[in-house]
Design a protein around this motif. Structure first.
Motif, mmCIF file in Angstrom:
data_model
loop_
_atom_site.group_PDB
_atom_site.id
_atom_site.type_symbol
_atom_site.label_atom_id
_atom_site.label_comp_id
_atom_site.label_asym_id
_atom_site.label_seq_id
_atom_site.Cartn_x
_atom_site.Cartn_y
_atom_site.Cartn_z
ATOM 1 N N GLN A 222 0.821 -1.207 0.000
ATOM 2 C CA GLN A 222 0.000 0.000 0.000
ATOM 3 C C GLN A 222 0.859 1.262 0.000
ATOM 4 N N ALA A 223 1.907 1.268 0.823
ATOM 5 C CA ALA A 223 2.764 2.450 0.881
ATOM 6 C C ALA A 223 3.470 2.681 -0.450
ATOM 7 N N ALA A 226 0.877 3.962 -3.048
ATOM 8 C CA ALA A 226 0.516 5.362 -2.813
ATOM 9 C C ALA A 226 1.611 6.306 -3.273
ATOM 10 N N ARG A 227 2.849 5.924 -3.084
ATOM 11 C CA ARG A 227 3.955 6.783 -3.517
ATOM 12 C C ARG A 227 4.029 6.848 -5.036
ATOM 13 N N ALA A 235 -3.938 7.866 -1.898
ATOM 14 C CA ALA A 235 -3.054 7.823 -0.733
ATOM 15 C C ALA A 235 -3.863 7.754 0.552
#
Length: 421
Positions: A222-223, A226-227, A235
Motif C-alpha cells: 500500500q505504501a 501510494a507513492r 493515498a
C-alpha cells in the motif's frame, strides 16, 4: 605436559575430593562407636564395620528426603556438566529407594578407600623425605649407604595420589549420574515436556509469521502504491488500509502474547487463569481467540484494497467445521493471500474452500507475475510460510502441496474433517 597437570589444578578435582572424604567421615564415626575395635588392624576393623555401615546406609536410604539431600550435595561438589544429569528430588518409588541405597553404599565404600589412601600416601612421602630407613606401606626399605634416592619417590607418591583423586572423582560422578540421575520414566517425561514446549514455540512462531508477515506485506504494498500513484485520494485510501491492517496485526500480536503468558498456567479444569480472572476459551472477547474462516471476507477485502482481484468461493455449511480446522484454515488462506501479494502483486487470486467426502479442501491460486512486471520479493522456494502450511496440514492429518500449475501458482491443502482420521 599441560594435559597431565591440568586436572591436578582443577577446582573440580578438589571439590570431588571433599565429597569423597565425607564418605570416610561417616565410616570413621561408625568405627568410633562400634565396640571391640581397639587394638585391631585396619583390615579387621574394616571387615567388622562393613555390615554395620551397609545396614545404616540402607535404613537412611528409606527416607525420601535423603535422595534430595544427596542430589543437592552431588550437584555442588561433583560439578556435573549439566545439573539436570543429577536429580534433586525426593524418592517417589521403590526403584528410587533402591538406587539411593546403592549410591550411599558405593559412595561410602569409594570414599573410605580414597580417604585412607589420602592419609597413607602423604605419610609415606614424608617418611621417604625425612628418614634414612623409611617404611612404605608397612614394608621397611633397605637403609641407604651414602646419598639416598628415596626422597625422589615422594613426588611420585603425591602425583599418584593426585591422579587417584582425579579418577575416583570421575568415577563418583559417573555413579551419581547413574544412581541419582533421573529414572528412565523421568527422562521420558522430561523429553515429552521438551517436545510439548517445542511444539508450543513452533505454534507461536507460525502465528507471528502468518499474522505479522501478512500485515507487513499489505503495508509495504500500500505504501509503495501510494507513492507511485501520487493521487491524494488513493493515498488516503491506502493509509486507511494500512491503519486497519496495523490494528489487526496488533490484535493478532495480543492474542499470541496471551497464549505465551497462559502457557503452563492451566487450572486443571479446562480453563486458563490470566491475572486474577479465570476465563474459558469460549468467553466473548477473549484476546486468545484466533480468527476463523468466518473472518476470511475481511481478509479478501484487504487483498482487494492492495490492488489484487480476489475471487472467493466458500462451500462451507454453517456449524460443520470444527474450531481448530476453522482457525487453521484461516491461517492457511492468509498465507496463500500473502504469498500472492508478495510475489505477484496486482495479479488475480482465486480461493476455493469446500467440504467434500469428509475432507476440508483449500485451493488458493494466483496468476504468475507477467514477464517484466515488478516483483517485490525473491521467487518462492519453499520458505517458512509454505513450510508452516505443510506442518499445519500434517498435524491435522492431511497434506499440502504448492507449486506452478498451468501458468498459475497453486497452493492446495486437504485435511480430514474428523481429526485423527
Amino acid at each position: 605436559m599441560p594435559r597431565i597437570f591440568a586436572p591436578l589444578l582443577s577446582a573440580a578435582t578438589y571439590a570431588r575430593w571433599l565429597h569423597l572424604t565425607i564418605g570416610l567421615v561417616f565410616a570413621g564415626v561408625v568405627l568410633m562407636v562400634y565396640p571391640g575395635t581397639e587394638g585391631s588392624g585396619l583390615g579387621e576393623v574394616l571387615l567388622r564395620a562393613v555390615p554395620v555401615d551397609t545396614v545404616l546406609l540402607v535404613l537412611a536410604a528409606l527416607l525420601p528426603a535423603m535422595r534430595r539431600a544427596e542430589g543437592v550435595q552431588a550437584r555442588l561438589l561433583l560439578m556435573p556438566e549439566r545439573e539436570q544429569d543429577i536429580a534433586a528430588e525426593p524418592s517417589r518409588t521403590w526403584t528410587d529407594l533402591r538406587r539411593t541405597a546403592a549410591w550411599l553404599v558405593g559412595r561410602v565404600a569409594l570414599g573410605t578407600g580414597v580417604g585412607i589412601l589420602s592419609v597413607l600416601l602423604p605419610a609415606a612421602a614424608v617418611d621417604l623425605l625425612l628418614r634414612p630407613d623409611p617404611e612404605l606401606f608397612g614394608l621397611r626399605l633397605p637403609a641407604a649407604d651414602g646419598a639416598s634416592w628415596y626422597p625422589l619417590l615422594a613426588p611420585v607418591l603425591l602425583f599418584a595420589l593426585g591422579w587417584l583423586v582425579v579418577w575416583a572423582g570421575r568415577l563418583q560422578l559417573a555413579m551419581a549420574v547413574s544412581l541419582l540421575g533421573p529414572s528412565p520414566a523421568e527422562r521420558l517425561a522430561a523429553a515429552e515436556l521438551r517436545a510439548e514446549r517445542l511444539l508450543e514455540r513452533n505454534l507461536l512462531a507460525r502465528e507471528l509469521h502468518d499474522s505479522i508477515g501478512h500485515a507487513l506485506t499489505v503495508t509495504v504494498i500500500q505504501a509503495g502504491a501510494a507513492r507511485e500513484v501520487g493521487d491524494p485520494a488513493f493515498a488516503a485510501k491506502a493509509l486507511e488500509v494500512i491503519e486497519e491492517t496495523g490494528r489487526q496485526a496488533m490484535e493478532d500480536l495480543e492474542r499470541t502474547l496471551a497464549l505465551l503468558r497462559d502457557t503452563g498456567e492451566g487450572t486443571g479444569d479446562g480453563t486458563t487463569r490470566t491475572g486474577t480472572r479465570t476465563r474459558t476459551a469460549d468467553d466473548a472477547g477473549d484476546p486468545r481467540e484466533r480468527p476463523g474462516v468466518d473472518q476470511l471476507p475481511a481478509l479478501f477485502d484487504t487483498a482487494r484494497a492492495a490492488g489484487s482481484q480476489v475471487e472467493a468461493r466458500l462451500d462451507l455449511p454453517s456449524g460443520q467445521l470444527p474450531g481448530v480446522l476453522s482457525r487453521e484454515g484461516y491461517r492457511i488462506v492468509q498465507e496463500g493471500i500473502t504469498n500472492a501479494l508478495k510475489y505477484a502483486p496486482g495479479e488475480p487470486v482465486s480461493v476455493r474452500i469446500a467440504l467434500r467426502d469428509g475432507w476440508l479442501e483449500i485451493r488458493c491460486a494466483n496468476a504468475l507475475a507477467a514477464a517484466g512486471a515488478p516483483v517485490r520479493s525473491s521467487p518462492r522456494r519453499g520458505g517458512k510460510g509454505l513450510r508452516g502450511i505443510r506442518e499445519r496440514a500434517v498435524l491435522l492429518g492431511g497434506e499440502a502441496s504448492a507449486g506452478p500449475e498451468s501458468g498459475a501458482w497453486v497452493l492446495a491443502v486437504r485435511v480430514p474433517l474428523r481429526l485423527g482420521a
